[in-house]
Motif scaffolding. Structure first.
Motif, PDB file in Angstrom:
ATOM      1  N   SER A   1      28.557  38.289  40.445  1.00 37.21           N
ATOM      2  CA  SER A   1      28.855  39.309  41.459  1.00 37.21           C
ATOM      3  C   SER A   1      30.264  39.896  41.377  1.00 37.21           C
ATOM      4  N   GLU A   2      31.183  39.196  40.680  1.00 33.84           N
ATOM      5  CA  GLU A   2      32.577  39.664  40.623  1.00 33.84           C
ATOM      6  C   GLU A   2      32.938  40.008  39.180  1.00 33.84           C
ATOM      7  N   ALA A   3      32.888  41.291  38.858  1.00 32.19           N
ATOM      8  CA  ALA A   3      33.137  41.719  37.483  1.00 32.19           C
ATOM      9  C   ALA A   3      34.556  41.415  37.021  1.00 32.19           C
ATOM     10  N   SER A   4      35.488  41.275  37.967  1.00 28.89           N
ATOM     11  CA  SER A   4      36.886  41.032  37.592  1.00 28.89           C
ATOM     12  C   SER A   4      37.153  39.566  37.262  1.00 28.89           C
TER      13      SER A   4
ATOM     14  N   THR B   1      41.365  26.908  40.971  1.00 32.25           N
ATOM     15  CA  THR B   1      39.933  27.054  40.635  1.00 32.25           C
ATOM     16  C   THR B   1      39.146  27.575  41.829  1.00 32.25           C
ATOM     17  N   LYS B   2      39.549  27.186  43.034  1.00 31.92           N
ATOM     18  CA  LYS B   2      38.787  27.604  44.220  1.00 31.92           C
ATOM     19  C   LYS B   2      38.974  29.088  44.538  1.00 31.92           C
ATOM     20  N   ALA B   3      39.957  29.719  43.928  1.00 30.10           N
ATOM     21  CA  ALA B   3      40.081  31.175  44.053  1.00 30.10           C
ATOM     22  C   ALA B   3      38.901  31.874  43.367  1.00 30.10           C
ATOM     23  N   TYR B   4      38.286  31.188  42.398  1.00 27.03           N
ATOM     24  CA  TYR B   4      37.145  31.747  41.677  1.00 27.03           C
ATOM     25  C   TYR B   4      35.823  31.100  42.069  1.00 27.03           C
ATOM     26  N   TRP B   5      35.867  29.825  42.436  1.00 23.07           N
ATOM     27  CA  TRP B   5      34.641  29.047  42.672  1.00 23.07           C
ATOM     28  C   TRP B   5      34.956  28.024  43.759  1.00 23.07           C
ATOM     29  N   PRO B   6      34.472  28.219  44.989  1.00 27.90           N
ATOM     30  CA  PRO B   6      34.991  27.463  46.141  1.00 27.90           C
ATOM     31  C   PRO B   6      34.350  26.083  46.321  1.00 27.90           C
ATOM     32  N   PHE B   7      34.309  25.316  45.233  1.00 29.02           N
ATOM     33  CA  PHE B   7      33.659  24.009  45.297  1.00 29.02           C
ATOM     34  C   PHE B   7      34.547  22.940  44.673  1.00 29.02           C
ATOM     35  N   ASP B   8      34.327  21.701  45.136  1.00 32.60           N
ATOM     36  CA  ASP B   8      34.982  20.556  44.512  1.00 32.60           C
ATOM     37  C   ASP B   8      34.159  20.101  43.312  1.00 32.60           C
ATOM     38  N   PHE B   9      34.858  19.714  42.245  1.00 31.65           N
ATOM     39  CA  PHE B   9      34.183  19.224  41.047  1.00 31.65           C
ATOM     40  C   PHE B   9      35.149  18.372  40.243  1.00 31.65           C
ATOM     41  N   VAL B  10      34.593  17.552  39.370  1.00 33.14           N
ATOM     42  CA  VAL B  10      35.353  16.878  38.320  1.00 33.14           C
ATOM     43  C   VAL B  10      34.617  17.156  37.011  1.00 33.14           C
ATOM     44  N   ALA B  11      35.294  17.799  36.072  1.00 33.27           N
ATOM     45  CA  ALA B  11      34.715  18.076  34.760  1.00 33.27           C
ATOM     46  C   ALA B  11      35.434  17.229  33.720  1.00 33.27           C
TER      47      ALA B  11
ATOM     48  N   PRO C   1      36.916  35.949  35.304  1.00 28.86           N
ATOM     49  CA  PRO C   1      36.937  35.749  33.855  1.00 28.86           C
ATOM     50  C   PRO C   1      35.556  35.502  33.255  1.00 28.86           C
ATOM     51  N   GLN C   2      35.313  36.138  32.117  1.00 30.67           N
ATOM     52  CA  GLN C   2      34.084  35.910  31.362  1.00 30.67           C
ATOM     53  C   GLN C   2      33.952  34.427  31.033  1.00 30.67           C
ATOM     54  N   HIS C   3      32.773  33.871  31.236  1.00 35.55           N
ATOM     55  CA  HIS C   3      32.468  32.463  30.913  1.00 35.55           C
ATOM     56  C   HIS C   3      33.235  31.458  31.772  1.00 35.55           C
ATOM     57  N   GLY C   4      33.744  31.871  32.934  1.00 37.27           N
ATOM     58  CA  GLY C   4      34.384  30.919  33.830  1.00 37.27           C
ATOM     59  C   GLY C   4      35.846  30.672  33.507  1.00 37.27           C
ATOM     60  N   PHE C   5      36.411  29.680  34.203  1.00 34.87           N
ATOM     61  CA  PHE C   5      37.844  29.413  34.090  1.00 34.87           C
ATOM     62  C   PHE C   5      38.172  28.170  33.277  1.00 34.87           C
ATOM     63  N   ALA C   6      37.183  27.371  32.887  1.00 34.08           N
ATOM     64  CA  ALA C   6      37.482  26.109  32.199  1.00 34.08           C
ATOM     65  C   ALA C   6      38.205  26.347  30.878  1.00 34.08           C
ATOM     66  N   ARG C   7      37.831  27.413  30.167  1.00 29.00           N
ATOM     67  CA  ARG C   7      38.406  27.631  28.832  1.00 29.00           C
ATOM     68  C   ARG C   7      39.810  28.223  28.882  1.00 29.00           C
ATOM     69  N   THR C   8      40.268  28.597  30.092  1.00 33.65           N
ATOM     70  CA  THR C   8      41.646  29.083  30.228  1.00 33.65           C
ATOM     71  C   THR C   8      42.439  28.214  31.201  1.00 33.65           C
ATOM     72  N   SER C   9      42.028  26.957  31.349  1.00 29.14           N
ATOM     73  CA  SER C   9      42.736  25.986  32.188  1.00 29.14           C
ATOM     74  C   SER C   9      43.324  24.884  31.323  1.00 29.14           C
ATOM     75  N   MET C  10      44.425  24.316  31.777  1.00 30.93           N
ATOM     76  CA  MET C  10      45.009  23.170  31.075  1.00 30.93           C
ATOM     77  C   MET C  10      44.329  21.895  31.576  1.00 30.93           C
ATOM     78  N   TRP C  11      43.819  21.081  30.632  1.00 30.52           N
ATOM     79  CA  TRP C  11      43.122  19.846  30.953  1.00 30.52           C
ATOM     80  C   TRP C  11      44.064  18.661  30.740  1.00 30.52           C
ATOM     81  N   GLU C  12      43.761  17.558  31.426  1.00 36.47           N
ATOM     82  CA  GLU C  12      44.574  16.353  31.320  1.00 36.47           C
ATOM     83  C   GLU C  12      43.882  15.318  30.435  1.00 36.47           C
ATOM     84  N   VAL C  13      44.677  14.600  29.658  1.00 34.09           N
ATOM     85  CA  VAL C  13      44.146  13.495  28.860  1.00 34.09           C
ATOM     86  C   VAL C  13      43.882  12.307  29.778  1.00 34.09           C
TER      87      VAL C  13
END
Length: 298
Positions: free
Chosen positions: A88-91, A128-138, A93-105
């Motif tokens: 619904s929001e064209a602005s 992340t909640k600015a784009y997807w208003p849910f709690d998660f652990v990936a 990011p394509q394919h979500g935000f995971a690929r442009t986020s810094m992950w922790e070891v």
């Protein structure tokens, strides 16, 4: 953590180390008796998997941009919590935000047979909640051995249901696109994104001779990329996924991509392990789902 702290806490001498590579991005580097691998903490994206017996299995664009806010072109990008454009929001990011986020070891280990394990984690945050208003652990887990196992595990720690789509958007390195054939998709239903229609693949072996975006659904079958000029076949087995996507941009679209050479489409194909179409993932509170691709060379 900075590079020195990562090496102090997680480094394994002679096998697993941390360094700044392209664009000063932090990487995990792995070398064991089976293979070498490079994993960028930005995007939890593996950019190289080089078994000792062959050239790199994964394709990387020489024009890929390594900077915050931009996706890395090549390797295995992680698409989450949506695949493709936001519904619904064209602005967004394509394919979500995971690929442009810094992950922790979170873990590194040497397994019983000498394989190397690396686990990275991304948790919900204000960003992340600015784009997807849910709690998660990936969690992204990589096992580097004679084969490469890549797993995206998503857990719902909240008290409400969540739903997502995802993909392990794998780019495979080819001798040339015209040399390869793909098996494992015969008689499978697919959605052709380029014309919006659905078909059944009649041919036993798929050849990619033009721009292609096919989303195969209701399939859990192994796919094999046969590349006789590289004298190898790449097998992609999977678990936790009922959708496989085959993508190549073709010459015209490739020429419009600033992070890809004009002829880049000639030396890769994406064969992706996907949760999409009728394989959206729904998680009740406390539930987890794992999407796994196992990549091996034959």
């Amino acid at each position: 953590m900075n590079i020195d702290e990562l090496n102090d806490q997680f480094g394994v001498e002679g096998e697993i180390g941390f360094m700044e590579l392209d664009g000063d991005m932090p990487f995990v580097t792995v070398t064991n008796k089976y293979a070498e691998a490079d994993i960028c903490l930005y995007g939890a994206q593996i950019t190289g998997f080089r078994p000792m017996s062959t050239t790199d299995v994964l394709w990387m664009s020489p024009y890929s941009v390594f900077e915050n806010g931009k996706a890395i072109r090549g390797g295995i990008p992680v698409c989450f919590p949506w695949f493709g454009p936001h519904v619904s929001e064209a602005s967004f990011p394509q394919h979500g935000f995971a690929r442009t986020s810094m992950w922790e070891v979170t873990e590194v280990d040497t397994l019983d047979k000498g394989e190397s394990l690396v686990s990275l984690q991304l948790k919900s945050s204000e960003e992340t909640k600015a784009y997807w208003p849910f709690d998660f652990v990936a969690e992204m887990t990589f096992i580097i051995g004679s084969s490469l196992t890549v797993t995206l595990k998503v857990t719902n720690p909240s008290s409400e249901n969540i739903s997502y789509t995802a993909a392990l958007h794998s780019y495979f390195n080819l001798s040339a696109i015209e040399n390869i054939k793909i098996s494992g998709l015969a008689k499978t239903h697919y959605e052709n994104q380029l014309d919006g229609n659905r078909y059944v693949q009649e041919e036993e072996l798929l050849e990619v001779s033009e721009a292609t975006t096919r989303h195969y659904f209701d399939t859990e079958t192994d796919c094999v990329i046969h590349d006789p000029y590289f004298n190898r076949s790449i097998r992609i087995a999977k678990e936790g996924s009922k959708c496989s996507t085959v993508w190549n941009p073709g010459a015209e679209a490739c020429a419009q991509m600033s992070d890809m050479p004009n002829d880049g489409h000639e030396t890769f194909v994406c064969l992706e392990t996907v949760n999409n179409i009728n394989d959206q993932i729904d998680l009740a509170p406390g539930e987890s789902h794992e999407t796994t691709a196992v990549i091996s060379v034959e």
